[in-house]
Design a protein around this motif. Sequence first.
Motif, mmCIF file in Angstrom:
data_model
loop_
_atom_site.group_PDB
_atom_site.id
_atom_site.type_symbol
_atom_site.label_atom_id
_atom_site.label_comp_id
_atom_site.label_asym_id
_atom_site.label_seq_id
_atom_site.Cartn_x
_atom_site.Cartn_y
_atom_site.Cartn_z
ATOM 1 N N MET A 212 0.651 -1.362 -0.003
ATOM 2 C CA MET A 212 -0.092 -0.023 -0.004
ATOM 3 C C MET A 212 0.969 1.322 0.184
ATOM 4 O O MET A 212 0.516 2.332 -0.600
ATOM 5 N N LEU A 213 1.950 1.180 0.888
ATOM 6 C CA LEU A 213 2.770 2.463 0.727
ATOM 7 C C LEU A 213 3.504 2.385 -0.342
ATOM 8 O O LEU A 213 3.979 3.506 -0.966
ATOM 9 N N TYR A 214 4.160 1.459 -0.881
ATOM 10 C CA TYR A 214 5.018 1.251 -2.243
ATOM 11 C C TYR A 214 4.130 1.960 -3.492
ATOM 12 O O TYR A 214 4.708 2.716 -4.062
ATOM 13 N N ASP B 117 9.380 9.545 0.102
ATOM 14 C CA ASP B 117 9.428 9.573 1.451
ATOM 15 C C ASP B 117 8.822 8.355 2.403
ATOM 16 O O ASP B 117 8.947 8.428 3.609
ATOM 17 N N LYS B 118 7.986 7.664 1.662
ATOM 18 C CA LYS B 118 7.279 6.736 2.298
ATOM 19 C C LYS B 118 7.900 5.346 2.256
ATOM 20 O O LYS B 118 7.585 4.210 2.545
ATOM 21 N N MET B 119 9.021 5.245 1.368
ATOM 22 C CA MET B 119 9.645 3.862 1.024
ATOM 23 C C MET B 119 10.513 3.300 2.289
ATOM 24 O O MET B 119 10.512 2.138 2.429
ATOM 25 N N ASP B 120 10.824 4.044 3.137
ATOM 26 C CA ASP B 120 11.376 3.569 4.258
ATOM 27 C C ASP B 120 10.532 2.755 5.195
ATOM 28 O O ASP B 120 10.766 1.820 5.734
ATOM 29 N N VAL B 121 9.250 3.388 5.386
ATOM 30 C CA VAL B 121 8.339 2.645 6.271
ATOM 31 C C VAL B 121 7.903 1.468 5.264
ATOM 32 O O VAL B 121 7.621 0.133 5.783
ATOM 33 N N ALA B 122 7.554 1.484 4.072
ATOM 34 C CA ALA B 122 7.191 0.272 3.173
ATOM 35 C C ALA B 122 8.512 -0.658 3.351
ATOM 36 O O ALA B 122 7.923 -1.845 3.337
#
Length: 351
Positions: free
Chosen positions: A183-185, A191-196
Amino acid sequence: MRKAASLILISALFSSLANAECIDWGRLMTKYEVDNTLKWKKTILLESFKDFTKQPGDDWLSFGIPRLISEYLASGTEITAIHGAAAKYSPSAKPDFTITGMFQRTEGKLRIFVKLSEGSSLKRQWQLDIPYPNNKQFFDALADTTCSIFEETSPPYDKGVLKSLKNATASVPAFENYIRGTMLYQSFDPDKMDVAKTWFEESKKMDVHYRNAYKGLVDLYAFLAMHNKQNRKAYSGYLESVQGQILDMGRFSQRPPVPERPKRYAIKLDNKQGELTNRFLIANSLFVTGLNASGQKQWLEAARYFEEALFYTPEDAIMWNHLAKIRERTGDTYKAREAYSRAAELNKCLK
């Protein structure tokens, strides 16, 4: 010091906004999948499922349930299942069938309602009651429902492939973490890829043999490589991570891979490329070879390598731009203009 830091943050913000305006990253990163979706006899669109009870921690199911059904539908030999980011950019405006649904949590149970429609007419609906959370029946029940969907839509399917897909993992937490990462990817926001990445890594911890967790990281690093390349930043480290995840998947995943459908672009390796199997890795190998040929003023040779690389990554605006410049060198102004036009379609700000 604070003023300087603020200026840096503002500069980064404007840079990010400018990049978003120049490149439609969602469209760019789904281009290959959408363009290479073979036109099977039937198309099924899967929409997000509605969360009826809205209990904390259940948000992933809205995406995860239709995602799992779409993966199982991949066992159909004459059908295309469209879900997620690919659905947003799919040229198929009127699918043959649509799957919608909702779910609700009761004490120790997940109730799922699945609705299959043909055009505007309801064809069939199912109610599933599954022990929840963390019960393998989650996969079994949705696989059985997929078999019923095949019966209603009539396309043949490979029972062996469906079994392999169902057995990809027996861990609901591994699947949940994979879905949260996906979902994040699919936001295609760097900026959301670290959490993904964290979600995909957690999925691997829950089930080290779950191939989708590794594939999620492969896609993530390929996106970051493409993002940096289009911004003329270093990107080779991300491609090394792509290869690393592919190697890890081969070492740790003991379950047999699911056979893939044929693609319009068949990836054939030569001796120079060794064991590369990922299209981004193959394209980059050809791109680097083309740059070396260009450096030696071997223009026709460079053009050949760039064109072959674009066979694998047609969404690469930078490579189209390189090809255009090489075609100018060879005097082929028509092909140069064509390549510049393709680059501009992908990146409106490319110069």
